[in-house]
Design a protein around this motif. Sequence first.
Motif, short mmCIF file in Angstrom:
data_model
loop_
_atom_site.label_atom_id
_atom_site.label_comp_id
_atom_site.label_asym_id
_atom_site.label_seq_id
_atom_site.Cartn_x
_atom_site.Cartn_y
_atom_site.Cartn_z
N ARG A 225 0.85 -1.20 0.00
CA ARG A 225 0.00 0.00 0.00
C ARG A 225 0.88 1.24 0.00
O ARG A 225 1.99 1.21 0.55
CB ARG A 225 -0.89 0.06 1.26
CG ARG A 225 -1.98 -0.96 1.34
CD ARG A 225 -2.76 -0.81 2.65
NE ARG A 225 -1.92 -1.16 3.79
CZ ARG A 225 -1.81 -2.39 4.29
NH1 ARG A 225 -2.49 -3.39 3.74
NH2 ARG A 225 -1.04 -2.62 5.32
N GLU A 249 -9.93 -0.74 -4.48
CA GLU A 249 -10.46 0.60 -4.38
C GLU A 249 -9.58 1.48 -3.48
O GLU A 249 -9.35 1.13 -2.33
CB GLU A 249 -11.88 0.57 -3.83
CG GLU A 249 -12.92 0.06 -4.81
CD GLU A 249 -13.08 0.99 -6.00
OE1 GLU A 249 -13.02 2.22 -5.81
OE2 GLU A 249 -13.25 0.48 -7.12
N TYR A 251 -8.93 4.51 -0.95
CA TYR A 251 -9.84 5.10 0.04
C TYR A 251 -9.13 6.24 0.77
O TYR A 251 -7.90 6.26 0.89
CB TYR A 251 -10.34 4.05 1.02
CG TYR A 251 -9.28 3.33 1.83
CD1 TYR A 251 -8.87 3.80 3.07
CD2 TYR A 251 -8.69 2.15 1.35
CE1 TYR A 251 -7.92 3.13 3.82
CE2 TYR A 251 -7.73 1.48 2.08
CZ TYR A 251 -7.35 1.97 3.32
OH TYR A 251 -6.40 1.31 4.04
N GLN A 252 -9.94 7.18 1.23
CA GLN A 252 -9.40 8.35 1.91
C GLN A 252 -9.00 8.00 3.34
O GLN A 252 -9.66 7.22 4.02
CB GLN A 252 -10.42 9.48 1.90
CG GLN A 252 -10.67 10.06 0.51
CD GLN A 252 -11.70 11.17 0.52
OE1 GLN A 252 -12.85 10.95 0.86
NE2 GLN A 252 -11.27 12.37 0.15
N ALA A 253 -7.89 8.59 3.78
CA ALA A 253 -7.39 8.34 5.13
C ALA A 253 -6.48 9.52 5.51
O ALA A 253 -6.37 10.50 4.76
CB ALA A 253 -6.62 7.02 5.18
N TRP A 279 -4.92 9.68 0.38
CA TRP A 279 -5.54 8.46 -0.08
C TRP A 279 -4.61 7.28 0.14
O TRP A 279 -3.39 7.39 -0.05
CB TRP A 279 -5.87 8.55 -1.57
CG TRP A 279 -6.97 9.51 -1.91
CD1 TRP A 279 -6.90 10.88 -1.93
CD2 TRP A 279 -8.31 9.16 -2.27
NE1 TRP A 279 -8.11 11.41 -2.30
CE2 TRP A 279 -9.00 10.38 -2.52
CE3 TRP A 279 -8.99 7.96 -2.43
CZ2 TRP A 279 -10.33 10.42 -2.89
CZ3 TRP A 279 -10.33 7.99 -2.82
CH2 TRP A 279 -10.99 9.20 -3.03
#
Length: 322
Positions: A225, A249, A251-253, A279
Amino acid sequence: MSTFTDADYPAAPYPGTRPPFSYVHLDGKGWRVTPDDDLDEWLTKHNAATLAERVPVLTYGSNANPSKITWLRENLGLEGPVVVLRATCTGLSAVWAAGLRVVDTQRPVTLAAMPNVTEVHAVWMADPAQVAVLDICEGRGDRYQLSRLHSGRVQLDDGSIWDGLLAYTGKAEIRWPLLVSGAPVRLAEIGQQQARDLVGTAAPVMGLDVSVVDGPPEPDEFPARVFVYGTLKPGESAWELVEPWVDGEPYQASITGEVFDTGFGYPGLKRGTDQVAGWVLPLRSPKAALATLDSYEGDEYRRIRVKTPGGTICWAYTWKFA
């Protein structure tokens, strides 16, 4: 960092005693480290591989013992600082193995799945040469195999959760769990003196979900990641560069740090206490994907491992000159 010596943590009887905290070890001494310490700075001062150049190896037996680490230096040629990070393991247990050690007839431990059990062990952040020494010590391919864990939960003191980390798991029957009255016996339940007298049968199934690692493990494979906060975000100018490598997918973080204007038309990330929005991009073929991103980011950035508030570990690019 506060210091200690090997004498504070003797190796006998197996598995020896271990510090109740994370530490780095070098030349018979250990230095306690906390989540707030900049380990990369310390490692660089000692001309050693940074954390990004190391792989996480769960150690649940004697390898978390400082005196054993010195034994590895003196007998198997282990070199450089050893980084040992305290880890809370859920669903995993160190259990007594079926066979005794040839060198001293003590009973070693092996790893087994054990639901609803929580134990404290450690994670070595090992450089490639250190992994090669551990391979010899553990008899990789003979007594133990180097595996990637897909079961259990391992959380470090800084809150980061390692998925897919490495561990030496039993391969030969003598390193399978010993079943006494049909059940494995945990290291946490009895000591070496009682363990040597145990009588039972070897268990061919440990309940672990693992995949065996072939060849040297690659630091760039951990994790698969990357956290992006600038031009690599979805919809931004460099998204097309990373998009082919995204597996799943985005994803926002957020992560802890500080984003600032580099003055060159793109942002930089440095240490700080703010929450940086971005992201998380899951990656296929992370080693190849990261090579592409390394080339794009260039010499102005260095790649490190960071964590989201939920403990997910990601790669991220920080500004070298901040």
